[in-house]
Scaffold this motif. Structure first.
Motif, PDB file in Angstrom:
ATOM      1  N   ALA A  13      47.672  34.889  25.106  1.00  0.00           N
ATOM      2  CA  ALA A  13      47.103  35.914  24.232  1.00  0.00           C
ATOM      3  C   ALA A  13      46.047  36.734  24.975  1.00  0.00           C
ATOM      4  N   ILE A  14      45.231  36.049  25.760  1.00  0.00           N
ATOM      5  CA  ILE A  14      44.195  36.758  26.528  1.00  0.00           C
ATOM      6  C   ILE A  14      44.840  37.709  27.531  1.00  0.00           C
ATOM      7  N   ILE A  18      44.790  41.928  27.725  1.00  0.00           N
ATOM      8  CA  ILE A  18      44.443  42.723  28.910  1.00  0.00           C
ATOM      9  C   ILE A  18      45.491  43.806  29.126  1.00  0.00           C
ATOM     10  N   ASP A  19      46.766  43.439  28.992  1.00  0.00           N
ATOM     11  CA  ASP A  19      47.844  44.420  29.188  1.00  0.00           C
ATOM     12  C   ASP A  19      47.734  45.571  28.190  1.00  0.00           C
ATOM     13  N   LYS A  20      47.313  45.252  26.958  1.00  0.00           N
ATOM     14  CA  LYS A  20      47.201  46.292  25.928  1.00  0.00           C
ATOM     15  C   LYS A  20      45.943  47.138  26.112  1.00  0.00           C
ATOM     16  N   ALA A  21      44.851  46.520  26.546  1.00  0.00           N
ATOM     17  CA  ALA A  21      43.566  47.216  26.608  1.00  0.00           C
ATOM     18  C   ALA A  21      43.346  47.991  27.900  1.00  0.00           C
ATOM     19  N   VAL A  22      43.942  47.535  28.982  1.00  0.00           N
ATOM     20  CA  VAL A  22      43.710  48.179  30.281  1.00  0.00           C
ATOM     21  C   VAL A  22      44.960  48.970  30.655  1.00  0.00           C
ATOM     22  N   LEU A  23      44.797  50.272  30.804  1.00  0.00           N
ATOM     23  CA  LEU A  23      45.942  51.141  31.069  1.00  0.00           C
ATOM     24  C   LEU A  23      46.393  51.102  32.526  1.00  0.00           C
ATOM     25  N   ASP A  24      45.449  50.937  33.437  1.00  0.00           N
ATOM     26  CA  ASP A  24      45.790  50.918  34.855  1.00  0.00           C
ATOM     27  C   ASP A  24      46.408  49.559  35.212  1.00  0.00           C
ATOM     28  N   ARG A  30      44.244  42.815  38.451  1.00  0.00           N
ATOM     29  CA  ARG A  30      43.009  42.280  39.016  1.00  0.00           C
ATOM     30  C   ARG A  30      42.273  41.415  37.994  1.00  0.00           C
ATOM     31  N   LEU A  31      42.189  41.885  36.761  1.00  0.00           N
ATOM     32  CA  LEU A  31      41.518  41.116  35.707  1.00  0.00           C
ATOM     33  C   LEU A  31      42.252  39.804  35.421  1.00  0.00           C
ATOM     34  N   ARG A  32      43.573  39.868  35.342  1.00  0.00           N
ATOM     35  CA  ARG A  32      44.356  38.634  35.117  1.00  0.00           C
ATOM     36  C   ARG A  32      44.117  37.638  36.244  1.00  0.00           C
TER      37      ARG A  32
END
Length: 128
Positions: A13-14, A18-24, A30-32
């Motif tokens: 879910a986390i 990230i995939d939904k909130a971060v467009l780049d 990098r965040l994942r």
């Protein structure tokens, strides 16, 4: 170990958020990677702590200090074997809850050895 079960349910879910909130896509990757690395580091520290406890006991001065865990695990295993083969003492036959507790203790004890040893190997590889 229960924390890992909880985490395995929450982590998708986390990462999906990230995939939904971060467009780049590069930033999302990098965040994942950062989140997964932090989880691995935290888990490695816990395993290293457990391994150091078992290691310290195994290198202790007293014979009893070095061997109390294996002796306890063998006793639990012996009682469970007696139960499964129908040779258990009466107090064990009348108490399925006690059998469940013995099995849980045996599982935790063996799991601690496996997790501790696995932690040692992971830490050794990460240090290379």
């Amino acid at each position: 170990m229960n924390g890992l079960k909880l985490l395995s349910g929450i982590l998708p879910a986390i990462l999906g958020t990230i995939d939904k909130a971060v467009l780049d896509p590069n930033e999302a990757n990098r965040l994942r990677a950062e989140i997964i690395a932090a989880i691995v580091d935290q888990n490695g520290e816990a395993m290293q702590a457990a391994a150091s406890i078992v290691g310290a006991e195994a290198q202790g001065e007293s014979w009893l200090q070095r061997n109390w865990r294996p002796i306890a695990m063998l006793n639990f295993l012996g009682l469970l074997n007696l139960y499964w083969f129908g040779l258990a003492p009466e107090y064990l036959v009348r108490s399925p809850e006690l059998v469940d507790k013995l099995f849980t203790l045996l599982s935790i004890g063996l799991g601690g050895y496996i997790a501790g040893r696995t932690g040692e190997k992971i830490v050794e590889r990460m240090r290379r």
